[in-house]
Design a protein around this motif. Structure first.
Motif, short mmCIF file in Angstrom:
data_model
loop_
_atom_site.label_atom_id
_atom_site.label_comp_id
_atom_site.label_asym_id
_atom_site.label_seq_id
_atom_site.Cartn_x
_atom_site.Cartn_y
_atom_site.Cartn_z
N VAL A 74 18.27 48.92 -8.85
CA VAL A 74 17.50 48.61 -7.74
C VAL A 74 18.64 47.93 -6.84
O VAL A 74 18.87 48.32 -5.69
N LYS A 75 19.31 46.99 -7.61
CA LYS A 75 20.48 46.27 -6.85
C LYS A 75 21.62 47.18 -6.31
O LYS A 75 22.10 47.08 -5.21
N TYR A 117 20.69 43.35 -0.02
CA TYR A 117 19.33 43.49 -0.55
C TYR A 117 19.13 42.48 -1.75
O TYR A 117 20.05 42.47 -2.67
N GLU A 118 18.05 41.50 -1.75
CA GLU A 118 17.91 41.01 -3.01
C GLU A 118 16.77 41.66 -3.84
O GLU A 118 16.16 42.32 -3.19
N VAL A 119 16.71 41.46 -4.91
CA VAL A 119 15.69 41.99 -5.77
C VAL A 119 14.55 40.81 -6.35
O VAL A 119 14.94 40.30 -7.32
N PRO A 120 13.69 40.27 -5.35
CA PRO A 120 12.93 39.26 -5.83
C PRO A 120 11.69 39.53 -6.99
O PRO A 120 11.37 38.78 -7.73
N VAL A 137 10.54 45.51 -5.74
CA VAL A 137 10.74 45.37 -4.51
C VAL A 137 12.24 44.80 -4.18
O VAL A 137 12.87 43.93 -4.97
N ALA A 138 12.96 45.51 -3.24
CA ALA A 138 14.15 44.94 -2.56
C ALA A 138 13.93 44.45 -1.30
O ALA A 138 13.16 45.05 -0.49
N LYS A 139 14.52 43.32 -0.88
CA LYS A 139 14.21 42.74 0.24
C LYS A 139 15.41 42.21 0.85
O LYS A 139 16.29 41.50 0.39
N SER A 140 15.63 42.34 2.03
CA SER A 140 16.74 41.63 3.07
C SER A 140 16.12 41.02 4.06
O SER A 140 14.93 41.02 4.29
N ASP A 141 16.94 40.55 5.11
CA ASP A 141 16.36 39.81 6.26
C ASP A 141 15.49 40.78 7.10
O ASP A 141 14.71 40.14 7.88
N ALA A 142 15.94 42.00 7.28
CA ALA A 142 15.35 42.84 8.15
C ALA A 142 14.17 43.61 7.65
O ALA A 142 13.20 43.85 8.24
N LEU A 166 4.32 48.95 2.03
CA LEU A 166 4.18 47.60 1.46
C LEU A 166 3.31 46.89 2.51
O LEU A 166 3.32 47.10 3.89
N THR A 167 2.29 45.69 2.25
CA THR A 167 1.56 45.02 3.05
C THR A 167 1.64 43.57 2.39
O THR A 167 1.62 43.49 1.28
N GLY A 168 1.19 42.67 3.14
CA GLY A 168 1.16 41.42 2.64
C GLY A 168 2.71 40.43 2.69
O GLY A 168 3.28 40.59 3.71
N ALA A 169 2.88 39.75 1.62
CA ALA A 169 3.89 38.88 1.72
C ALA A 169 5.28 39.55 1.92
O ALA A 169 6.41 38.87 2.40
N PHE A 170 5.58 40.49 1.35
CA PHE A 170 6.86 41.09 1.37
C PHE A 170 6.89 41.94 2.56
O PHE A 170 7.90 42.61 2.99
#
Length: 174
Positions: A74-75, A117-120, A137-142, A166-170
């Motif tokens: 994923v990273k 992208y981080e993979v939290p 889940v892969a997450k960036s600032d955007a 996605l819905t919710g926290a991410f």
């Protein structure tokens, strides 16, 4: 005379019963084959369960290695341009998955040179059998993106994946 009629009647009844029983043989053969097939499937399933239960450390090591591979995958694809997927993902994923990423997933996700992208989260959904299922889940600032990923421990590579909504926290897409 009466005894001979009685004997003939008894012989006819017994012959009828015998014919009825002989007609049941094909049905019984089918039932036997079905029961043998079911038994074979149950035995195979039981052997797999016993192997996993009898060697939990080996299964745990297997899951741990697979989780690291999925996280790395994923990273890698999240932080690489799509033009080099075929080189960077070779060995991590099947050609089918690499093609899907190049043609389907990547154009719908903003992977720019500036976004990192981080993979939290990489969580296991199903740890039984040779195909392990993950949620990543892969997450960036955007934006954040989630995937279901199937990792085949026999082939030691990702064999299937799909993108989730996605819905919710991410859910931070702007």
């Amino acid at each position: 005379m009466k005894n001979s009629r009685l004997m003939i009647f008894a012989i006819l009844v017994l012959a009828g019963v015998l014919i009825a029983q002989l007609n049941q043989i094909p049905n019984l053969d089918k039932q036997l084959l079905k029961a043998q097939t079911t038994l074979k499937q149950v035995k195979t399933s039981q052997e797999q369960s016993q192997m996993i239960v009898s060697s939990p450390q080996s299964q745990q090591d297997n899951v741990s290695k697979s989780t690291k591979m999925v996280t790395s995958f994923v990273k890698t694809f999240s932080n690489q341009p799509t033009s080099i997927y075929s080189e960077t993902l070779k060995g991590l994923a099947s050609q089918k998955v690499i093609n899907e990423l190049t043609q389907t997933f990547a154009p719908s996700v903003t992977f720019s040179d500036k976004a990192h992208y981080e993979v939290p989260m990489v969580a296991i959904r199903n740890a039984w059998g040779s195909d392990l299922e993950y949620l990543a889940v892969a997450k960036s600032d955007a934006q954040s993106v989630a995937y279901t990923i199937t990792y085949d421990t026999d082939e030691k590579q990702i064999t299937d994946m799909s993108r989730l909504t996605l819905t919710g926290a991410f859910d931070n897409e702007k």
